[in-house]
Design a protein around this motif. Structure first.
Motif, PDB file in Angstrom:
ATOM      1  N   LYS B   7       0.839  -1.200   0.000  1.00 16.39           N
ATOM      2  CA  LYS B   7       0.000   0.000   0.000  1.00 16.39           C
ATOM      3  C   LYS B   7       0.871   1.245   0.000  1.00 16.39           C
ATOM      4  N   PRO B   8       0.413   2.258  -0.707  1.00 13.36           N
ATOM      5  CA  PRO B   8       1.203   3.494  -0.712  1.00 13.36           C
ATOM      6  C   PRO B   8       1.328   4.032   0.722  1.00 13.36           C
ATOM      7  N   LEU B   9       2.451   4.588   0.995  1.00 12.33           N
ATOM      8  CA  LEU B   9       2.696   5.068   2.351  1.00 12.33           C
ATOM      9  C   LEU B   9       1.734   6.156   2.762  1.00 12.33           C
ATOM     10  N   THR B  10       1.381   7.011   1.812  1.00 14.48           N
ATOM     11  CA  THR B  10       0.498   8.123   2.163  1.00 14.48           C
ATOM     12  C   THR B  10      -0.861   7.614   2.622  1.00 14.48           C
ATOM     13  N   GLU B  11      -1.311   6.533   2.027  1.00 13.66           N
ATOM     14  CA  GLU B  11      -2.606   6.003   2.427  1.00 13.66           C
ATOM     15  C   GLU B  11      -2.551   5.491   3.862  1.00 13.66           C
ATOM     16  N   TRP B  12      -1.484   4.822   4.156  1.00 12.34           N
ATOM     17  CA  TRP B  12      -1.297   4.349   5.522  1.00 12.34           C
ATOM     18  C   TRP B  12      -1.254   5.497   6.494  1.00 12.34           C
ATOM     19  N   PHE B  13      -0.547   6.507   6.054  1.00 11.83           N
ATOM     20  CA  PHE B  13      -0.364   7.671   6.899  1.00 11.83           C
ATOM     21  C   PHE B  13      -1.703   8.282   7.283  1.00 11.83           C
ATOM     22  N   SER B  14      -2.539   8.519   6.281  1.00 14.17           N
ATOM     23  CA  SER B  14      -3.806   9.164   6.583  1.00 14.17           C
ATOM     24  C   SER B  14      -4.720   8.213   7.348  1.00 14.17           C
ATOM     25  N   ARG B  15      -4.529   6.937   7.139  1.00  6.92           N
ATOM     26  CA  ARG B  15      -5.401   5.988   7.821  1.00  6.92           C
ATOM     27  C   ARG B  15      -5.082   5.895   9.297  1.00  6.92           C
ATOM     28  N   SER B  17      -2.943   8.098  11.233  1.00  5.22           N
ATOM     29  CA  SER B  17      -2.606   9.256  12.068  1.00  5.22           C
ATOM     30  C   SER B  17      -3.832   9.816  12.770  1.00  5.22           C
ATOM     31  N   SER B  18      -4.993   9.651  12.129  1.00  5.08           N
ATOM     32  CA  SER B  18      -6.187  10.206  12.769  1.00  5.08           C
ATOM     33  C   SER B  18      -6.566   9.445  14.035  1.00  5.08           C
ATOM     34  N   PRO B  19      -6.628   8.112  13.962  1.00  5.99           N
ATOM     35  CA  PRO B  19      -6.911   7.404  15.208  1.00  5.99           C
ATOM     36  C   PRO B  19      -5.833   7.668  16.260  1.00  5.99           C
ATOM     37  N   LEU B  20      -4.617   7.837  15.793  1.00  5.25           N
ATOM     38  CA  LEU B  20      -3.542   8.154  16.723  1.00  5.25           C
ATOM     39  C   LEU B  20      -3.855   9.442  17.449  1.00  5.25           C
ATOM     40  N   ARG B  21      -4.266  10.440  16.649  1.00  3.17           N
ATOM     41  CA  ARG B  21      -4.539  11.735  17.255  1.00  3.17           C
ATOM     42  C   ARG B  21      -5.645  11.628  18.288  1.00  3.17           C
ATOM     43  N   ARG B  22      -6.676  10.832  17.981  1.00  3.90           N
ATOM     44  CA  ARG B  22      -7.763  10.723  18.932  1.00  3.90           C
ATOM     45  C   ARG B  22      -7.276  10.170  20.252  1.00  3.90           C
ATOM     46  N   PHE B  23      -6.353   9.219  20.179  1.00  2.00           N
ATOM     47  CA  PHE B  23      -5.853   8.666  21.433  1.00  2.00           C
ATOM     48  C   PHE B  23      -4.983   9.647  22.177  1.00  2.00           C
ATOM     49  N   LEU B  24      -4.304  10.481  21.428  1.00  2.36           N
ATOM     50  CA  LEU B  24      -3.405  11.425  22.075  1.00  2.36           C
ATOM     51  C   LEU B  24      -4.068  12.779  22.249  1.00  2.36           C
ATOM     52  N   SER B  25      -5.357  12.859  21.970  1.00  2.00           N
ATOM     53  CA  SER B  25      -6.022  14.163  21.996  1.00  2.00           C
ATOM     54  C   SER B  25      -6.197  14.646  23.427  1.00  2.00           C
ATOM     55  N   TYR B  61       4.405   1.296  10.331  1.00  2.00           N
ATOM     56  CA  TYR B  61       4.846   0.682  11.580  1.00  2.00           C
ATOM     57  C   TYR B  61       4.848   1.687  12.710  1.00  2.00           C
ATOM     58  N   LEU B  62       5.352   2.856  12.427  1.00  2.00           N
ATOM     59  CA  LEU B  62       5.437   3.902  13.460  1.00  2.00           C
ATOM     60  C   LEU B  62       4.063   4.158  14.062  1.00  2.00           C
ATOM     61  N   PHE B  63       3.079   4.377  13.208  1.00  2.00           N
ATOM     62  CA  PHE B  63       1.775   4.774  13.735  1.00  2.00           C
ATOM     63  C   PHE B  63       0.994   3.616  14.319  1.00  2.00           C
ATOM     64  N   GLN B  64       1.198   2.465  13.744  1.00  2.00           N
ATOM     65  CA  GLN B  64       0.496   1.345  14.350  1.00  2.00           C
ATOM     66  C   GLN B  64       1.068   1.028  15.718  1.00  2.00           C
ATOM     67  N   MET B  65       2.365   1.146  15.845  1.00  2.00           N
ATOM     68  CA  MET B  65       2.987   0.937  17.153  1.00  2.00           C
ATOM     69  C   MET B  65       2.473   1.953  18.156  1.00  2.00           C
ATOM     70  N   ALA B  66       2.477   3.199  17.734  1.00  2.00           N
ATOM     71  CA  ALA B  66       2.042   4.259  18.650  1.00  2.00           C
ATOM     72  C   ALA B  66       0.594   4.034  19.066  1.00  2.00           C
ATOM     73  N   ARG B  67      -0.201   3.660  18.095  1.00  2.00           N
ATOM     74  CA  ARG B  67      -1.605   3.436  18.382  1.00  2.00           C
ATOM     75  C   ARG B  67      -1.772   2.254  19.321  1.00  2.00           C
TER      76      ARG B  67
END
Lengths: 343, 171
Positions: B7-15, B17-25, B61-67
């Motif tokens: 999958k293109p990295l940008t798609e992963w990124f947008s997929r 980062s948002s849930p990440l933000r909600r957890f870190l909101s 990997y970065l965002f899934q780990m963080a999430r």
């Protein structure tokens, strides 16, 4: 901004890392990183937790900004002082003596910096809460464009207040009527009256406060009407061509189908009657004109007429009645016309 | 993750980062379990992971780990054990119901943070996020180079991360 306690070393380093993370973010957004660039990124991340930290932070900022939908409230650079409300057109009743030209009114949006406050707001001052007031006289229709792109047509003898906020567009209609063509911008658009509250997102509808009833008519899209006292109840959904009335704060009628073009013809300055009673037609005219018509007897009042009239021309209606019924017309005062069946 | 490798990295990124933000909101209880701590844990996990594997999809990997870390800690905070400790597993999305009031106050908060930026930075963000212009288009519109536009964006991010970060702003 910077929580610097004079220690520029660590803060400056941290700032640099933050900017590096920002650079990485922009590179990642471009997409299609080469394997080498991806390796660089991984190595950079694995260098210190600070890099991971800043990468998460900058991603968070980007995400917040992408989800933010209040851009319309952010003033463009070097723009003309943009107003919350701009007057597009003023229509006067035919035959009215010319008034002194009104000053152009600029209402200040709450987000503009204080430097622009020098513009005089005149009679309709913005209060601290950021509400802008608009009022029409007996002989006046007015069309306004709001800063969000919505258009409001105000009927004569009407009064409303506008408050555009970052998450909500609020209108308070305290008198008369208005037709709203709501621009779709993600924010709910809410019209409040004492009897009912109307919610819309991208649609065209009218709210008229006439005597003891509030009438909501939808031309396009959907709105939800709630009675003013029970906002926890789901409310009545109206689609195009439907209308409800709210006779008092406790009730909203069931929707009924109407000829929206006819019901809303007043927004174009027309009144369309289709086998309507003369009583009702006269009442309708009276809502939009200083000159008030009174139908003195039920014989005349109960007769039914059809036709399209200029809403600002009650005399044309009187002429019409004279042409088809045997009537007698009296003018007890400058603003009053009484029509009765000829005795 | 094997299925996602292509999958293109940008798609992963947008997929992600948002849930990440909600957890870190700011509104989330986990926010108090700092972004700092999450970053620390993610860093350790990155070190423990296979470098070659990471290079395939670093953002993902970065965002899934963080999430995962954030969810795991959130669950622990609620006295529950995660069902499966394997960090590669996709976890159920713990969506926070976004109330109208929360969204409204978030909007005002972000708006205020934006007002604190220098005008050109704010304008560049407005053109990029609000009007959808590319860096090149913004550069043309403002009569500056693309490099200047990117520098301004990066500076704005650096400033905003303090206002909009997990610990930043009014609680």
């Amino acid at each position: 901004m910077s929580q610097d306690n004079g220690m520029t070393g660590p803060t400056a380093r941290r700032q640099r890392v933050a900017e590096e993370a920002g650079e990485w973010l922009l590179r990642l957004q471009r997409g299609d990183l080469s394997k080498e660039e991806r390796a660089q990124f991984v190595d950079w991340l694995r260098e210190t937790p600070v890099h991971v930290n800043e990468m998460l932070r900058v991603s968070q900022v980007d995400s917040v900004l992408r989800e933010f939908d209040g851009w319309k409230d952010i003033a463009p650079l070097d723009s003309q002082p943009s107003a919350n409300v701009v007057t597009l057109d003023i229509v006067r009743e035919r035959g009215e003596p010319q008034r002194a030209p009104r000053r152009v009114r600029w209402w200040l949006p709450t987000s503009i910096a204080a430097g622009v406050a020098a513009l005089a707001v005149g009679f309709w001052a913005t209060n601290a809460a950021g509400w802008e007031r608009v009022e029409t006289g007996a002989a006046e229709r007015r069309e306004l464009a709001l800063a969000d792109g919505s258009v409001v047509q105000l009927a004569p003898n009407s009064k409303l207040r506008v408050h555009l906020q970052s998450g909500l567009r609020e209108i308070e209609l305290s008198r008369g009527g208005a037709f709203f063509r709501v621009a779709r911008d993600g924010r709910p658009f809410v019209v409040e009256t004492d009897h009912a509250t109307v919610r819309a997102t991208g649609t065209a509808f009218a709210v008229e406060r006439a005597r003891d009833t509030v009438v909501v008519t939808v031309a396009e899209g959907n709105v939800v009407v709630q009675n003013a006292q029970a906002s926890e109840q789901p409310g009545v959904t109206l689609a195009a061509g439907q209308q409800v009335t709210a006779p008092d704060a406790g009730q909203v009628s069931a929707p009924r189908s109407v000829d929206a073009a006819r019901e809303l013809a007043w927004t174009l300055g027309h009144l369309i009657f289709d086998r309507d009673r003369v009583f009702d037609a006269a009442d309708r005219f009276n809502r939009y004109n200083r000159t008030q018509m009174r139908i003195a007897d039920a014989t005349l009042g109960e007769r039914r007429i059809s036709g399209v009239f200029d809403s600002s021309d009650p005399q044309s209606f009187v002429n019409f009645l004279e042409s088809i019924f045997p009537v007698q017309v009296e003018r007890p005062s400058a603003d009053e016309v009484v029509v009765r069946t000829q005795p | 993750m094997p299925a996602d490798r292509h999958k293109p990295l940008t798609e992963w990124f947008s997929r992600w980062s948002s849930p990440l933000r909600r957890f870190l909101s700011r509104g989330n209880a986990v926010a108090k379990a700092d972004l700092d701590d999450v970053a620390q844990e993610v860093f350790l996990r990155l070190l423990r992971s296979d470098r070659t594997e990471l290079i395939n999809s670093p953002q993902a990997y970065l965002f899934q780990m963080a999430r995962h870390v954030a969810v795991e800690w959130s669950m622990r905070a609620r006295n529950r054990m995660p069902h499966d400790p394997t960090w590669l597993e996709e976890l159920p999305d713990e969506e926070q119901p976004e109330s109208l009031i929360a969204r409204d106050s978030e909007r005002r908060f972000v708006g205020k943070a934006l007002q604190g930026l220098p005008p050109r930075q704010r304008e560049i963000l407005r053109l990029h996020y609000g009007e959808g212009l590319s860096h090149a288009q913004i550069a043309e519109q403002l009569g500056v180079t693309e490099r200047v536009v990117k520098r301004d964006i990066i500076k704005a991010y650096a400033t905003l991360r303090l206002d909009l970060g997990a610990e930043g702003g009014a609680r």
